[in-house]
Structures are given as structure tokens and as C-alpha cells.
Design a protein around this motif. Structure first.
Motif, PDB file in Angstrom:
ATOM      1  N   LEU A  13       0.857  -1.091  -0.080  1.00  0.00           N
ATOM      2  CA  LEU A  13      -0.029   0.095   0.132  1.00  0.00           C
ATOM      3  C   LEU A  13       0.690   1.453  -0.056  1.00  0.00           C
ATOM      4  O   LEU A  13       2.153   1.174   0.589  1.00  0.00           O
ATOM      5  CB  LEU A  13      -0.731  -0.022   1.303  1.00  0.00           C
ATOM      6  CG  LEU A  13      -1.933  -1.235   1.385  1.00  0.00           C
ATOM      7  CD1 LEU A  13      -2.554  -1.004   2.757  1.00  0.00           C
ATOM      8  CD2 LEU A  13      -2.827  -1.234   0.435  1.00  0.00           C
ATOM      9  N   LEU A  14       0.258   2.366  -0.574  1.00  0.00           N
ATOM     10  CA  LEU A  14       1.161   3.628  -0.508  1.00  0.00           C
ATOM     11  C   LEU A  14       0.063   4.551   0.238  1.00  0.00           C
ATOM     12  O   LEU A  14      -1.061   4.698   0.087  1.00  0.00           O
ATOM     13  CB  LEU A  14       1.271   4.269  -1.828  1.00  0.00           C
ATOM     14  CG  LEU A  14       1.708   5.751  -1.899  1.00  0.00           C
ATOM     15  CD1 LEU A  14       3.220   5.645  -1.354  1.00  0.00           C
ATOM     16  CD2 LEU A  14       1.853   6.290  -3.257  1.00  0.00           C
ATOM     17  N   VAL A  15       0.753   5.376   1.449  1.00  0.00           N
ATOM     18  CA  VAL A  15       0.036   6.139   2.399  1.00  0.00           C
ATOM     19  C   VAL A  15       0.675   7.403   1.861  1.00  0.00           C
ATOM     20  O   VAL A  15       1.647   7.606   1.716  1.00  0.00           O
ATOM     21  CB  VAL A  15       0.305   5.810   3.749  1.00  0.00           C
ATOM     22  CG1 VAL A  15      -0.063   7.147   4.725  1.00  0.00           C
ATOM     23  CG2 VAL A  15      -0.482   4.584   4.042  1.00  0.00           C
ATOM     24  N   VAL A  16      -0.297   8.476   1.473  1.00  0.00           N
ATOM     25  CA  VAL A  16       0.119   9.744   1.078  1.00  0.00           C
ATOM     26  C   VAL A  16      -0.346  10.659   2.155  1.00  0.00           C
ATOM     27  O   VAL A  16      -1.648  10.945   2.293  1.00  0.00           O
ATOM     28  CB  VAL A  16      -0.359  10.242  -0.216  1.00  0.00           C
ATOM     29  CG1 VAL A  16       0.265  11.609  -0.885  1.00  0.00           C
ATOM     30  CG2 VAL A  16       0.018   9.174  -1.259  1.00  0.00           C
ATOM     31  N   GLU A  17       0.555  11.220   3.055  1.00  0.00           N
ATOM     32  CA  GLU A  17      -0.105  12.193   4.226  1.00  0.00           C
ATOM     33  C   GLU A  17       1.233  12.961   4.519  1.00  0.00           C
ATOM     34  O   GLU A  17       2.120  12.572   4.741  1.00  0.00           O
ATOM     35  CB  GLU A  17      -0.442  11.150   5.450  1.00  0.00           C
ATOM     36  CG  GLU A  17      -0.863  11.662   6.554  1.00  0.00           C
ATOM     37  CD  GLU A  17      -2.010  12.823   6.319  1.00  0.00           C
ATOM     38  OE1 GLU A  17      -3.224  12.456   6.226  1.00  0.00           O
ATOM     39  OE2 GLU A  17      -1.716  14.132   6.303  1.00  0.00           O
ATOM     40  N   ASP A  18       0.958  14.514   4.746  1.00  0.00           N
ATOM     41  CA  ASP A  18       1.696  15.284   5.015  1.00  0.00           C
ATOM     42  C   ASP A  18       1.902  15.422   6.327  1.00  0.00           C
ATOM     43  O   ASP A  18       3.011  15.876   6.953  1.00  0.00           O
ATOM     44  CB  ASP A  18       1.627  16.653   4.400  1.00  0.00           C
ATOM     45  CG  ASP A  18       0.449  17.266   5.080  1.00  0.00           C
ATOM     46  OD1 ASP A  18      -0.642  16.475   5.163  1.00  0.00           O
ATOM     47  OD2 ASP A  18       0.153  18.306   5.111  1.00  0.00           O
ATOM     48  N   ASP A  19       0.922  15.175   7.256  1.00  0.00           N
ATOM     49  CA  ASP A  19       1.218  15.225   8.606  1.00  0.00           C
ATOM     50  C   ASP A  19       1.797  14.109   9.288  1.00  0.00           C
ATOM     51  O   ASP A  19       1.641  12.882   8.918  1.00  0.00           O
ATOM     52  CB  ASP A  19      -0.592  15.130   9.396  1.00  0.00           C
ATOM     53  CG  ASP A  19      -0.343  15.487  10.901  1.00  0.00           C
ATOM     54  OD1 ASP A  19      -0.293  16.579  11.242  1.00  0.00           O
ATOM     55  OD2 ASP A  19      -0.406  14.391  11.507  1.00  0.00           O
ATOM     56  N   PRO A  20       3.047  14.512  10.156  1.00  0.00           N
ATOM     57  CA  PRO A  20       4.007  13.522  10.532  1.00  0.00           C
ATOM     58  C   PRO A  20       3.142  12.428  11.352  1.00  0.00           C
ATOM     59  O   PRO A  20       3.483  11.021  11.032  1.00  0.00           O
ATOM     60  CB  PRO A  20       5.120  13.959  10.990  1.00  0.00           C
ATOM     61  CG  PRO A  20       4.716  15.615  11.113  1.00  0.00           C
ATOM     62  CD  PRO A  20       3.500  15.675  10.325  1.00  0.00           C
ATOM     63  N   ASP A  78       4.314   2.085   2.117  1.00  0.00           N
ATOM     64  CA  ASP A  78       5.070   3.162   1.728  1.00  0.00           C
ATOM     65  C   ASP A  78       4.452   4.276   2.143  1.00  0.00           C
ATOM     66  O   ASP A  78       3.279   4.238   2.013  1.00  0.00           O
ATOM     67  CB  ASP A  78       5.507   3.063   0.087  1.00  0.00           C
ATOM     68  CG  ASP A  78       6.388   2.043   0.011  1.00  0.00           C
ATOM     69  OD1 ASP A  78       6.984   1.231   0.932  1.00  0.00           O
ATOM     70  OD2 ASP A  78       6.481   1.495  -1.098  1.00  0.00           O
ATOM     71  N   TRP A  79       5.315   5.305   2.734  1.00  0.00           N
ATOM     72  CA  TRP A  79       4.837   6.676   3.019  1.00  0.00           C
ATOM     73  C   TRP A  79       5.520   7.568   2.134  1.00  0.00           C
ATOM     74  O   TRP A  79       6.441   7.943   2.318  1.00  0.00           O
ATOM     75  CB  TRP A  79       4.826   6.474   4.560  1.00  0.00           C
ATOM     76  CG  TRP A  79       4.278   8.113   5.212  1.00  0.00           C
ATOM     77  CD1 TRP A  79       3.674   8.805   4.593  1.00  0.00           C
ATOM     78  CD2 TRP A  79       4.897   8.636   6.263  1.00  0.00           C
ATOM     79  NE1 TRP A  79       3.425   9.988   5.628  1.00  0.00           N
ATOM     80  CE2 TRP A  79       4.331   9.541   6.599  1.00  0.00           C
ATOM     81  CE3 TRP A  79       5.829   8.129   7.518  1.00  0.00           C
ATOM     82  CZ2 TRP A  79       4.404  10.481   7.721  1.00  0.00           C
ATOM     83  CZ3 TRP A  79       5.729   8.858   8.611  1.00  0.00           C
ATOM     84  CH2 TRP A  79       5.264  10.166   8.844  1.00  0.00           C
ATOM     85  N   ALA A  80       4.495   8.313   1.688  1.00  0.00           N
ATOM     86  CA  ALA A  80       4.804   9.824   0.754  1.00  0.00           C
ATOM     87  C   ALA A  80       4.426  10.778   1.408  1.00  0.00           C
ATOM     88  O   ALA A  80       3.025  10.876   2.022  1.00  0.00           O
ATOM     89  CB  ALA A  80       4.420   9.687  -0.758  1.00  0.00           C
ATOM     90  N   ARG A  81       5.187  12.063   1.701  1.00  0.00           N
ATOM     91  CA  ARG A  81       4.821  12.907   2.522  1.00  0.00           C
ATOM     92  C   ARG A  81       4.229  14.244   1.850  1.00  0.00           C
ATOM     93  O   ARG A  81       3.818  15.038   2.220  1.00  0.00           O
ATOM     94  CB  ARG A  81       6.112  13.510   3.385  1.00  0.00           C
ATOM     95  CG  ARG A  81       6.316  12.429   4.608  1.00  0.00           C
ATOM     96  CD  ARG A  81       7.416  12.527   5.039  1.00  0.00           C
ATOM     97  NE  ARG A  81       8.011  11.220   5.393  1.00  0.00           N
ATOM     98  CZ  ARG A  81       8.337  10.851   6.811  1.00  0.00           C
ATOM     99  NH1 ARG A  81       8.004  11.982   7.588  1.00  0.00           N
ATOM    100  NH2 ARG A  81       8.746   9.575   6.826  1.00  0.00           N
ATOM    101  N   ASP A  82       4.528  14.191   0.334  1.00  0.00           N
ATOM    102  CA  ASP A  82       3.693  15.324  -0.287  1.00  0.00           C
ATOM    103  C   ASP A  82       3.548  14.621  -1.662  1.00  0.00           C
ATOM    104  O   ASP A  82       3.911  13.390  -2.274  1.00  0.00           O
ATOM    105  CB  ASP A  82       4.813  16.363  -0.534  1.00  0.00           C
ATOM    106  CG  ASP A  82       6.132  15.928  -1.436  1.00  0.00           C
ATOM    107  OD1 ASP A  82       5.848  15.814  -2.625  1.00  0.00           O
ATOM    108  OD2 ASP A  82       7.235  16.244  -0.820  1.00  0.00           O
TER     109      ASP A  82
END
Lengths: 445, 222
Positions: free
Chosen positions: B3-10, B28-32
């Protein structure tokens, strides 16, 4: 209760007063002029009558029975004559007094006999003197009658004129009534501009101002709406994070995973609490403005703010330094200045790397007092310096979790003090330097 | 699944990653937005959790670009606004589902399972092929009605194969479902897990297609 001033009533009163004044002025002029003309004409008549009497022979005079002369005209009785010969009254009209009408024996004269004023024409032919006189009040009466004849129609005309004017003015004010109806029929959400083209020239400026007011209200409602939506978003994210972290803690298989998640729950709570505090500060700023400003010592305020963030700075291994300088005094709200400086220092510490220095300076000139906060952090790119004052705006690529409200609060407080904020680079190219310049009040110096 | 998580809040991003990992996924975590787009262009994800308020490139823009590139990966959007316009915009831009913050991790995981299942053409919550029954929600596997104990990685491999029953999956495709960024890929891991699965289920449950990969045959209805 006093009646509200009415344009219709006011206009009517003014116009009616003007009409009455002009009319009365005309009447006075007519009266003066008419009296003059009447005197001319009647004096001529007196002279003519004297001429006729002169033509009579002596024996004719003896036969005349003046008592039998019928009153040919209602004014005839006001005219009298006397014919004297060697101080003997030969003939006189019935209404003539016994003494002579005039002392002189030729030309015009005015006499007062038995309480009545007379206008007399005298003429002498040989031994015979003829006086023809007319009571002056007859002339006055004539002139008065002419004036009354002129003024009487006014009595009937004025109410009619008033009625017509009332209707006309009412009709002339109809655009105003239409505008009123248009505005009152609006629902409160409708802030669309009123049609200026439809308004007459007299009301157009008012409509224009109303439209400007509508636009200002709409802008402020829009910004409130956006603020509420943004605030909801900003509160929901930390709450979502807290809940998700708590669920991770509940589902954790190993102790250190659970501990890490619980620590994150705590961090999330701190962040949410901080956000709520900032929102409350921002909300309170609006009513604090009503209290009285007082003399504030900027260095004292700076020291208070520094002690607020001192332990946070120590934990991040950041040094705080208040630069040497003289005390500076401004007129303002000490509690707000404290919040402002604390926010600036909090920002500086938050975004500074460890083992750097945050410097605070207070300086004064004759015109202004300036407070600056300088850090060695990443700074703010020039393109973004305007936007950082927007509520909830956060500079990209920052790992720190700010609320995005700090600089909004700083700006609001600066506005309340008439101060100017400048963002620049710190020493060299690194870091951020925030400078707030307060004008010195004239009364303070 | 991966899965890909896209979230800017840490804090929220961290929780999403940890929570979905607990549910057995590689996350995986993308921040922007820009990082998310890059990840989506280079890796095959089973599903994406997408926050809308992102820096650099908004969630909606990421979604439009992904769909414009004919990428049909299931996308669930997270939104903080409860206004309906936001959700309509999200769904119209190509999202498959949405959740309003704050949400329940269990619900998020269930919705993601449903999205993945539907994307694979299945509507039944339990996946079936060759006598195998796989329940993604309960993380249970039965073979001929008998409960079979599987490790987390074995479950992921079998899940990938059964979702694509009747299609050959390459070893790389299976590996991508097993590991998130930064996780070390063990060599021959896929062979090892397939070997374990054959032993626990049946020797012929998973077929090898030489030089290509593995295949779980689809049931042919007679």
C-alpha cells in the motif's frame, strides 16, 4: 417621542414658505403702488370737482338744496365741499364740517377735523374760496381692498398647492422608496450589489457606498467561513492522528511498538492543545482591542517571552540571547506584546537546528521602537514571505508540526499597535530575521 | 499487499503506516504530492490512501495525473472537510472511496480490502480458487475446509496469487507486494514462501511456469 425628519414634509414646508413669502411680498408692493396711484387719480378728481363748483353763479348757489342730493355712490358721502365768500359759508355738502376744510385757499392740503383726516383741494376765484375734501380713510380702504383681493385667492390656493406639492414630492421620492423595498426584500445572505444604473443621481452615491459595504461584509464573511473550515481541518488532522496512533497502540504486538505509539498519542494531544490555545488567542484578540493601551517596557516584555521558551530552547540545544541595549518604551497592550514575542521566539526555536543561537534585539530611535528576532534556521524563501502571515499557512518541507497560526497572531497584534513587520534573512544568507517596528506615539514623548 | 500512504502530517502518516503494517501490509509513506506521484509511477501498489490537503501537489492533482496515466490503482481519499463538495470532487477525480478524519483504523483496513477485492473482479469477501479459501479480513486460509496456519509473508504471497488466479505472476511482481521501501529483499524469498505454501496446502496447488513465474489455476465452472 420626536417625529423622524421627513424629506417630503421638509420639502413641502420649504416650498410653501417660499411661495407664501413671495406672494406676501408682492401684496406689499401692490399695496404701496396702488395707494400712490389711487392718490394721484383721486387728487385729480378733487381738482376737477373744485373746477365744476367754481363754474356756478352766485344766485345758482343760493338755490341749491344740498340736503336733497341723493347718495349717488357708496363713496359719495366721503367727499365733501364748502364754498366760502368773505369768510361766509355760501354752500356746503351735507357731510361737510362747519369750520373751513383748509387754512389755505389754493392747492392740496391735509387736514385733521373732528378726529378725521381729510385730503383737501382748494381754489380761489375772486372773493370766493372753494374747498373740496375727501376723507383719507376712504383711500386707505381702497388700497386695502385691492391687497385683500390679491391675498384672498392665496388662502384658497395655498392648501391646494400644498396638496399638489405633497403628491409631486412623494412621486419624486419614489426611487428612494423603490430602493428601500429592494433592500428590505433581500434575504440576509444576499450581498450582491444593488443596481447603481437604476438609481437617480441623488441616490447613486448612497447606493455605491452600500455596495462597497456589501463587498466588505462579504469579504469578511468569506474570510470567517474560510477560517472556520481551515480550523476544522487543522483540528481534525491531529484528532485523526491521535485516534490512529491509539489504535496502533492497542493493536501492537510488542511492547516497544506500543510505547512508541503511545508517545505519539501524547505528542498529538500536545499539538491539538497548542492549536486550540492559538485559536483562542486569535479569537480573544478581537475583544482585547477595546481595553486601554498603557506604557510598555519592551525589554521587560522580551525577558518574559524569553523565559517562556527557555526550557523548550534548552531541550533543543538552542541558545537564546538578548542583545545589549537601552530600554525602550511604547504605548501598547503588554499582554499582547508578550504573546507576540513568545510566538516569534517559539517559531525561531522550532525551526532552528541544534547548537545555534536565537538573538533578540530591542532598539529605539526618536520615531520608532524596533524588536527583532533572528535565527539560524532555514529561513523563508522570498516568494513565500507574504503568504506566511495567512492563517494555517505552513512553509513546505518543514518537518516541524506548527499550527500555522503563530505569524497570523503576530501580524494581528502588530496591526493593533500600528506596527510594521519585515521578514528578511538573518546574518549572511542563512536564517530568518523578523523585525517589528512600532511607531512612537506623539503623546509618549 | 503493498500500500501507499500519502499524508503530510507526521503523526498521522506514522500512525497510518504502523496501523496498516499491523494489518499485514507492506506500506510506503509519501509526505507530499510530488513524492506520491513519483512512487505511483514506479511501483505497483494494491491500493493508495491519499490525503487531499498536501503540499507541493494537492491530493486531487495527484489523483487526476494518476488517472490520466491510465493507472487504475484503487484510491481511498482521506479528507478533513465534511463538506460534500470535497468528496464529490475527490470521487469525480477518480477516487474509489473516501473516509472523513478522524477515522477508525479497522474501517480503513476493511475499505482497502474491499477496494482491492473489487479491483480484482471479486465481490465476495472470501477469495476462492483450487479448493483454497482465503479470508483477507480474518487473515484465515482454509484448504478443503481445513484451517491452515500461514505466516504473514506466506499469506501475502498466497493473497497476491489468489487475487490474480488464472494469471501468471512474475517473481518480481510478488516481491513488490512483500516489501515496502527500505525493507531488505531476501534473495529466493519468493521461492521459499511458495515452497512452504505447497507443503502446507498441496504440492500442486501452485504451479511453476518456467522462466516466467507462478500461477494459481482458476476454478473452471463446468
Amino acid at each position: 417621542m420626536r417625529a423622524r425628519p421627513s424629506i417630503q414634509r421638509h420639502l413641502l414646508l420649504l416650498v410653501m414658505s417660499a411661495v407664501a413669502a413671495v406672494w406676501i411680498g408682492t401684496a406689499i408692493f401692490v399695496y404701496v403702488d396702488a395707494r400712490h396711484e389711487i392718490n394721484e387719480v383721486l387728487d385729480a378728481h378733487l381738482a376737477q370737482a373744485a373746477g365744476l363748483l367754481n363754474a356756478l353763479r352766485s344766485h345758482d348757489i343760493a338755490e341749491i338744496e344740498t340736503e336733497q342730493v341723493p347718495g349717488l355712490h357708496k363713496r359719495a358721502r366721503r367727499v365733501a365741499f364748502q364754498i366760502w365768500e368773505r369768510n361766509r359759508l355760501l354752500l356746503h355738502s351735507a357731510n361737510a364740517p362747519a369750520q373751513p376744510l383748509a387754512q389755505q385757499d389754493a392747492g392740496y392740503s391735509d387736514a385733521l377735523l373732528a378726529g378725521r383726516r381729510w385730503r383737501v383741494f382748494s381754489s380761489r376765484v375772486g372773493e370766493r374760496v372753494i374747498h373740496v375734501g375727501e376723507r383719507a380713510d376712504a383711500r386707505e380702504e381702497l388700497a386695502r381692498e385691492m391687497v385683500v383681493g390679491l391675498l384672498m385667492p392665496l388662502l384658497y390656493a395655498l392648501p391646494l398647492l400644498a396638496l399638489l406639492l405633497w403628491l409631486a414630492v412623494g412621486r419624486g421620492l419614489r426611487p428612494l422608496a423603490n430602493m428601500t423595498r429592494q433592500v428590505s426584500a433581500r434575504d440576509p445572505d444576499n450581498l450582491a450589489a444593488l443596481d447603481v444604473a437604476a438609481a437617480p443621481a441623488e441616490i447613486a452615491p448612497l447606493v455605491e457606498q452600500l455596495n462597497q459595504l456589501f463587498r466588505r461584509i462579504e469579504r469578511s464573511i468569506e474570510s470567517e467561513r474560510r477560517f472556520t473550515a481551515d480550523a476544522a481541518h487543522e483540528l481534525r488532522t491531529p484528532v485523526a492522528a491521535i485516534k490512529a496512533q491509539a489504535q496502533v497502540a492497542l493493536g501492537a504486538g510488542v511492547a516497544n511498538e506500543r510505547e512508541r505509539a503511545l508517545k505519539n498519542v501524547m505528542a498529538g494531544c500536545d499539538r491539538a492543545a497548542h492549536l486550540v490555545d492559538q485559536l483562542l488567542v486569535l479569537a480573544r484578540l478581537d475583544w482585547t482591542a477595546e481595553s486601554r493601551p498603557e506604557q510598555c517596557l519592551m525589554r521587560v516584555v522580551a525577558v518574559q517571552a524569553i523565559s517562556d521558551v527557555a526550557s523548550y530552547a534548552a531541550a533543543k540545544r538552542i541558545e537564546l540571547e538578548l542583545k545589549e541595549g537601552a530600554e525602550a518604551q511604547i504605548e501598547g497592550y503588554p499582554a499582547l506584546l508578550h504573546v507576540m514575542l513568545r510566538n516569534l521566539l517559539d517559531n525561531a526555536v522550532r525551526y532552528s537546528p541544534a547548537h545555534t543561537v536565537v538573538r533578540i534585539g530591542v532598539s529605539a530611535t526618536d520615531q520608532a521602537v524596533a524588536v527583532s528576532v533572528m535565527d539560524e534556521g532555514p529561513g523563508i524563501p522570498e516568494a513565500e514571505r507574504e503568504r506566511v502571515f495567512e492563517r494555517f499557512y505552513r512553509v513546505l518541507g518543514t518537518a516541524e508540526s506548527g499550527t500555522g497560526l503563530g505569524l497570523s497572531i503576530v501580524q494581528r497584534i502588530a496591526e493593533m499597535h500600528g506596527a510594521r513587520i519585515e521578514l528578511g534573512s538573518g546574518d549572511g544568507t542563512r536564517g530568518l530575521r523578523v523585525m517589528v517596528t512600532f511607531p512612537r506615539r506623539r503623546s509618549a514623548r | 499487499m503493498r500500500l501507499l500512504v500519502v499524508e503530510d502530517d507526521p503523526l498521522l502518516g506514522d500512525a497510518l503506516q504502523a496501523g496498516l503494517r499491523q494489518a499485514g501490509h507492506a506500506v510506503d509513506w509519501a509526505r507530499d504530492g510530488a513524492a506520491a506521484l513519483h512512487a505511483l509511477q514506479s511501483e505497483p501498489y494494491a491500493a493508495v490512501v491519499l490525503d487531499l490537503g498536501l503540499p507541493r501537489l494537492s491530493g486531487l492533482e495527484v489523483l487526476r495525473k494518476v488517472r490520466a496515466a491510465k493507472n487504475q490503482v484503487p484510491v481511498l481519499i482521506l479528507t478533513a472537510q465534511d463538506g460534500v463538495t470535497d468528496r464529490i470532487a475527490g470521487l469525480d477525480a477518480g477516487a474509489d472511496d473516501y473516509l472523513v478524519k478522524p477515522f477508525d483504523m479497522g474501517e480503513l483496513a476493511a475499505r482497502l480490502r474491499a477496494l482491492v477485492r473489487r479491483a480484482g473482479g471479486q465481490s465476495d469477501a472470501v477469495l476462492r480458487a483450487g479448493g483454497i479459501e482465503l479470508d483477507p479480513a480474518g487473515r484465515r486460509v482454509r484448504y478443503r475446509r481445513e484451517l491452515v496456519e500461514l505466516s504473514a509473508k506466506e499469506f501475502v504471497v498466497l493473497h497476491a496469487l489468489i487475487l490474480n488466479a488464472g494469471r501468471v505472476l512474475t517473481r518480481a511482481q510478488i516481491e513488490e507486494q512483500l516489501y515496502a521501501w527500505g525493507e531488505e529483499v531476501e534473495s529466493n524469498a519468493v521461492e521459499v514462501y511458495v515452497h512452504h505454501l505447497r507443503r502446507k496446502l498441496a504440492p500442486d496447488a501452485i504451479q511453476t511456469v518456467r522462466g516466467v513465474g507462478y500461477l494459481l489455476p482458476r476454478d473452471v465452472t463446468s
